[in-house]
Design a protein around this motif. Structure first.
Motif, mmCIF file in Angstrom:
data_model
loop_
_atom_site.group_PDB
_atom_site.id
_atom_site.type_symbol
_atom_site.label_atom_id
_atom_site.label_comp_id
_atom_site.label_asym_id
_atom_site.label_seq_id
_atom_site.Cartn_x
_atom_site.Cartn_y
_atom_site.Cartn_z
ATOM 1 N N ALA A 43 19.969 63.704 23.139
ATOM 2 C CA ALA A 43 19.880 63.660 24.602
ATOM 3 C C ALA A 43 21.142 63.102 25.251
ATOM 4 C CB ALA A 43 18.672 62.831 25.031
ATOM 5 N N MET A 44 21.430 63.640 26.429
ATOM 6 C CA MET A 44 22.467 63.086 27.295
ATOM 7 C C MET A 44 21.758 62.187 28.302
ATOM 8 S SD MET A 44 25.404 64.403 26.367
ATOM 9 C CE MET A 44 26.488 64.312 27.783
ATOM 10 N N VAL A 45 22.114 60.903 28.297
ATOM 11 C CA VAL A 45 21.381 59.911 29.083
ATOM 12 C C VAL A 45 22.317 59.208 30.066
ATOM 13 C CG1 VAL A 45 19.912 57.853 28.976
ATOM 14 C CG2 VAL A 45 19.829 59.531 27.120
ATOM 15 N N LEU A 46 21.810 58.943 31.265
ATOM 16 C CA LEU A 46 22.522 58.140 32.252
ATOM 17 C C LEU A 46 21.676 56.920 32.579
ATOM 18 C CD1 LEU A 46 24.700 57.573 34.438
ATOM 19 C CD2 LEU A 46 23.358 59.025 35.988
ATOM 20 N N ASP A 47 22.259 55.722 32.444
ATOM 21 C CA ASP A 47 21.582 54.485 32.830
ATOM 22 C C ASP A 47 22.175 54.022 34.157
ATOM 23 O OD1 ASP A 47 19.878 52.305 32.707
ATOM 24 O OD2 ASP A 47 21.257 51.094 31.516
ATOM 25 N N CYS A 48 21.378 54.118 35.221
ATOM 26 C CA CYS A 48 21.833 53.733 36.565
ATOM 27 C C CYS A 48 21.583 52.249 36.797
ATOM 28 C CB CYS A 48 21.069 54.530 37.620
ATOM 29 S SG CYS A 48 21.582 56.243 37.780
ATOM 30 N N GLY A 49 22.597 51.559 37.290
ATOM 31 C CA GLY A 49 22.475 50.115 37.454
ATOM 32 C C GLY A 49 22.360 49.462 36.091
ATOM 33 N N CYS A 50 23.343 49.740 35.234
ATOM 34 C CA CYS A 50 23.240 49.403 33.800
ATOM 35 C C CYS A 50 23.363 47.909 33.513
ATOM 36 C CB CYS A 50 24.265 50.184 32.996
ATOM 37 S SG CYS A 50 25.986 49.786 33.381
ATOM 38 N N GLY A 51 23.758 47.102 34.524
ATOM 39 C CA GLY A 51 23.838 45.662 34.292
ATOM 40 C C GLY A 51 24.758 45.327 33.130
ATOM 41 N N GLY A 52 24.291 44.450 32.256
ATOM 42 C CA GLY A 52 25.114 43.998 31.136
ATOM 43 C C GLY A 52 25.160 44.932 29.940
ATOM 44 N N GLY A 53 24.497 46.082 30.016
ATOM 45 C CA GLY A 53 24.659 47.105 28.985
ATOM 46 C C GLY A 53 23.728 47.029 27.795
ATOM 47 N N ASN A 55 20.558 47.786 27.617
ATOM 48 C CA ASN A 55 19.710 48.976 27.533
ATOM 49 C C ASN A 55 20.497 50.202 27.098
ATOM 50 O OD1 ASN A 55 17.251 47.721 28.290
ATOM 51 N ND2 ASN A 55 17.954 47.679 30.407
ATOM 52 N N ILE A 56 21.777 50.259 27.440
ATOM 53 C CA ILE A 56 22.628 51.343 26.936
ATOM 54 C C ILE A 56 22.647 51.296 25.412
ATOM 55 C CG2 ILE A 56 25.023 52.150 26.744
ATOM 56 C CD1 ILE A 56 25.446 51.370 29.647
ATOM 57 N N LYS A 57 22.801 50.094 24.880
ATOM 58 C CA LYS A 57 22.841 49.925 23.422
ATOM 59 C C LYS A 57 21.545 50.425 22.777
ATOM 60 C CE LYS A 57 24.551 46.597 20.065
ATOM 61 N NZ LYS A 57 25.122 45.247 19.882
ATOM 62 N N PRO A 64 20.563 59.033 18.512
ATOM 63 C CA PRO A 64 21.691 58.853 17.591
ATOM 64 C C PRO A 64 22.710 59.983 17.615
ATOM 65 C CG PRO A 64 19.668 59.398 16.402
ATOM 66 C CD PRO A 64 19.280 59.119 17.814
ATOM 67 N N ASN A 65 22.307 61.157 18.085
ATOM 68 C CA ASN A 65 23.239 62.291 18.161
ATOM 69 C C ASN A 65 23.617 62.627 19.604
ATOM 70 O OD1 ASN A 65 22.943 62.623 15.325
ATOM 71 N ND2 ASN A 65 21.038 63.725 15.689
ATOM 72 N N GLY A 66 23.203 61.766 20.525
ATOM 73 C CA GLY A 66 23.465 62.007 21.937
ATOM 74 C C GLY A 66 24.553 61.113 22.492
ATOM 75 N N LYS A 67 24.647 61.101 23.802
ATOM 76 C CA LYS A 67 25.622 60.260 24.497
ATOM 77 C C LYS A 67 24.912 59.527 25.638
ATOM 78 C CE LYS A 67 29.763 63.006 23.508
ATOM 79 N NZ LYS A 67 30.918 63.745 24.084
ATOM 80 N N VAL A 68 25.383 58.324 25.924
ATOM 81 C CA VAL A 68 24.811 57.539 27.006
ATOM 82 C C VAL A 68 25.938 57.095 27.941
ATOM 83 C CG1 VAL A 68 23.465 55.509 27.643
ATOM 84 C CG2 VAL A 68 22.938 56.713 25.512
ATOM 85 N N GLN A 69 25.760 57.378 29.224
ATOM 86 C CA GLN A 69 26.710 56.921 30.223
ATOM 87 C C GLN A 69 26.022 55.879 31.094
ATOM 88 O OE1 GLN A 69 29.612 59.570 31.878
ATOM 89 N NE2 GLN A 69 28.631 61.353 30.931
#
Length: 203
Positions: A43-53, A55-57, A64-69
């Motif tokens: 999945a291609m994921v966007l975390d809006c208002g990601c704070g300290g990151g 949840n991105i982690k 595992p095969n996607g990307k997170v912005q």
């Protein structure tokens, strides 16, 4: 400015302390909420208002095969999120940039999932902001909202009085805004702690 104003937009030393606290303090809520999200491994994921990151982690592990912005309008948050996810950024699986949900810096239909942890309280124009999320989601994509407060308890009022510009929404109110933005298949989940998770699908 009070220390708690840093929940809205972390700045300076107080902001750095706040984003570190958020990464730790919101982890249980995020873990609970993510049970209601099953993103594809690529999945291609966007975390809006990601704070300290933090949840991105977690999202990087779920995909595992996607990307997170990630985006956040606080420079302090962006700096912290980049540090926390430095390895994934170096590997080309993650980017974090300073931006606002008011005008997302992405072309239409880019993401399979957009997440918003503990952040819609501070979005200035919820109807317009949800339309922006809708725009960048692919058809069938999922918008995932996770909040510690569900707008149904008296303690929620305390936070809106302390933090300028904060609004706490019930699941019913969020559903109305989501429907106005075009979302369907809206589902809400709550627990005894008052946590709220809402998922919605782009048509």
């Amino acid at each position: 400015m009070s220390f708690f104003e840093n929940t809205r937009k972390p700045i300076g030393l107080g902001g750095k302390i706040m984003v570190a606290m958020m990464n730790f303090g919101h982890s249980a809520m995020a873990e609970w909420g993510l049970r209601f999200l099953q993103p594809a491994p690529d999945a291609m994921v966007l975390d809006c208002g990601c704070g300290g990151g933090a949840n991105i982690k977690t999202l990087l592990k779920l995909c595992p095969n996607g990307k997170v912005q990630g985006i956040d309008y606080s420079a302090v948050s962006v700096e912290k999120a980049r540090k926390v996810n430095a390895r994934a950024i170096a590997a080309g699986r993650c980017t974090v940039q300073q931006a606002s949900v008011t005008e997302l810096p992405f072309e239409a239909e880019q993401f399979d999932v957009v997440t918003a942890f503990e952040t819609v309280y501070f979005w200035p124009e919820l109807a317009q902001n949800f339309r922006e999320v809708y725009r960048v989601l692919k058809p069938g994509g999922i918008f995932f909202i996770c909040n510690e407060a569900n707008g149904e308890t008296t303690k929620d009022d305390k936070w809106t009085q302390i933090i300028d510009g904060m609004a706490i929404y019930t699941d019913t109110a969020l559903k109305e805004y989501l429907e106005k933005a075009g979302f369907c298949q809206i589902q809400s989940h709550k627990n005894k702690k008052g946590w709220l998770c809402v998922t919605a699908q782009k048509r």
